[in-house]
Design an enzyme around this catalytic site. Structure first.
Site, mmCIF file in Angstrom:
data_model
loop_
_atom_site.group_PDB
_atom_site.id
_atom_site.type_symbol
_atom_site.label_atom_id
_atom_site.label_comp_id
_atom_site.label_asym_id
_atom_site.label_seq_id
_atom_site.Cartn_x
_atom_site.Cartn_y
_atom_site.Cartn_z
ATOM 1 N N ASN A 1 -88.935 -18.700 -8.273
ATOM 2 C CA ASN A 1 -89.217 -18.705 -9.748
ATOM 3 C C ASN A 1 -88.822 -17.390 -10.154
ATOM 4 O OD1 ASN A 1 -90.533 -18.310 -11.998
ATOM 5 N ND2 ASN A 1 -92.662 -18.347 -11.215
ATOM 6 N N LYS B 1 -88.836 -16.142 -12.896
ATOM 7 C CA LYS B 1 -89.549 -15.449 -13.984
ATOM 8 C C LYS B 1 -88.833 -14.863 -14.781
ATOM 9 C CE LYS B 1 -93.493 -14.857 -10.698
ATOM 10 N NZ LYS B 1 -94.761 -13.987 -10.324
ATOM 11 N N HIS C 1 -98.329 -22.191 -14.108
ATOM 12 C CA HIS C 1 -98.137 -20.901 -13.388
ATOM 13 C C HIS C 1 -99.405 -20.066 -13.825
ATOM 14 C CE1 HIS C 1 -96.613 -17.176 -11.690
ATOM 15 N NE2 HIS C 1 -96.092 -17.887 -10.787
ATOM 16 N N GLU D 1 -99.353 -16.940 -14.437
ATOM 17 C CA GLU D 1 -98.946 -16.257 -15.493
ATOM 18 C C GLU D 1 -99.115 -16.885 -16.878
ATOM 19 O OE1 GLU D 1 -95.499 -14.836 -13.663
ATOM 20 O OE2 GLU D 1 -96.636 -13.856 -12.410
ATOM 21 N N GLU E 1 -101.411 -21.034 -5.415
ATOM 22 C CA GLU E 1 -101.036 -19.582 -5.438
ATOM 23 C C GLU E 1 -102.153 -18.665 -5.904
ATOM 24 O OE1 GLU E 1 -96.654 -19.276 -6.504
ATOM 25 O OE2 GLU E 1 -97.421 -19.537 -8.360
ATOM 26 N N GLY F 1 -97.155 -11.320 -6.840
ATOM 27 C CA GLY F 1 -96.427 -9.936 -7.215
ATOM 28 C C GLY F 1 -97.232 -8.523 -6.709
ATOM 29 N N SER G 1 -96.393 -13.272 -2.952
ATOM 30 C CA SER G 1 -95.846 -12.280 -2.208
ATOM 31 C C SER G 1 -95.321 -12.976 -0.748
ATOM 32 C CB SER G 1 -96.737 -11.157 -1.834
ATOM 33 O OG SER G 1 -97.172 -10.537 -2.952
#
Ligand code: PGA
Length: 254
Positions: A9, A11, A94, A96, A166, A172, A212
């Site tokens: 991904n 992003k 996701h 985010e 996730e 991140g 991560s």
């Protein structure tokens, strides 16, 4: 045996030159299809990346889409548009999208239906925040994301759905869930699939881990029985980081 599925991904990273170079490097390096490999670039580079991987087994997908087919939805992109530029899957829900951009389970569910109806495969992301983990509600959150995100999706359609667990606190941040922590939630998630769809769907649906993932921890995560692949963010942006993760998956199947 579920085929390992490693997806990158990107992003909101890379540009046309670096994205297509990365895509070409992946297409050259992925020589067999023992592991499924996919990338999700930003919308504006999808066509160029799809062109760069043409003829290889690397799949290209969107990071998001809108549930309507067309119309006055400024700034949005439909499932048909993703298909049109060479995508065959889309990442939905996701963290985010959920936590930075405010998407709800109901909206995500509408997107899941629109994607599947149009012919896209789906990676549905689920997972708890740090506060939710600390308050002991990890399972409740994953259950809500699963049941509401998949509401109305049939057992037959589940053949085109991958789940990505996730934990938000591991995305991140450099903090990775331990194989034990991830394994517990993956096992719980597979149990949810069994309850929703029966044991056959539960046994065949892939559940990726994301948060991560890097070359140094991929092998131990992928060795966990219920972890069927990874959704990789930061480490998917460089071939020397992403390729060893694909290799780690390959060494488990060969
Ligand atoms: P990360 O992101 O690998 O950079 O933690 C994973 C993801 O958000 O899919």
């Amino acid at each position: 045996m579920r085929k390992p599925y490693i997806a990158g991904n990107w992003k909101m990273n890379l540009d046309r030159a670096s994205g297509t170079a990365l895509a070409k490097a992946l297409a050259d390096a992925v020589s067999d299809d023992s592991v499924e490999v996919a990338v999700a670039p930003p919308f504006v580079y999808l066509a160029a990346v799809a062109e760069a991987v043409k003829g290889s087994s690397v799949r290209v997908g969107g990071q998001n889409m809108y549930h309507e087919a067309s119309g006055a939805f400024t700034g949005e992109v439909s499932a048909a548009m993703l298909l049109d530029v060479g995508c065959d899957f889309v990442i939905l829900g996701h963290s985010e999208r959920r936590h930075v951009l405010g998407e709800t389970d109901e909206e995500i569910n509408r997107k899941v239906h629109a994607a599947l109806a149009a012919g896209l495969d789906v990676i549905l992301c689920v997972g708890e925040t740090q506060a939710e983990r600390e308050s002991g509600s990890t399972e409740a959150v994953v259950k809500r994301h699963m049941t509401q995100g998949l509401a109305g999706v049939t057992a037959e359609q589940m053949a085109r759905v991958t789940i990505a667990y996730e934990p938000v606190w591991a995305i991140g941040t450099g903090l990775t869930a331990t194989p034990e922590q991830a394994g517990e939630v993956h096992q719980y998630t597979r149990g949810l699939l069994s309850g929703l769809y029966g044991s056959e769907v539960a046994e065949t649906t892939r559940i990726q881990y994301g948060g991560s993932v890097k070359p140094s921890n991929a092998a131990e995560l992928l060795a966990v029985p219920d972890i069927d692949g990874c959704l990789v963010g930061g480490a998917s942006l460089k071939p020397d980081q992403f390729l060893p993760i694909i290799e780690a998956a390959k060494s488990l199947v060969s």
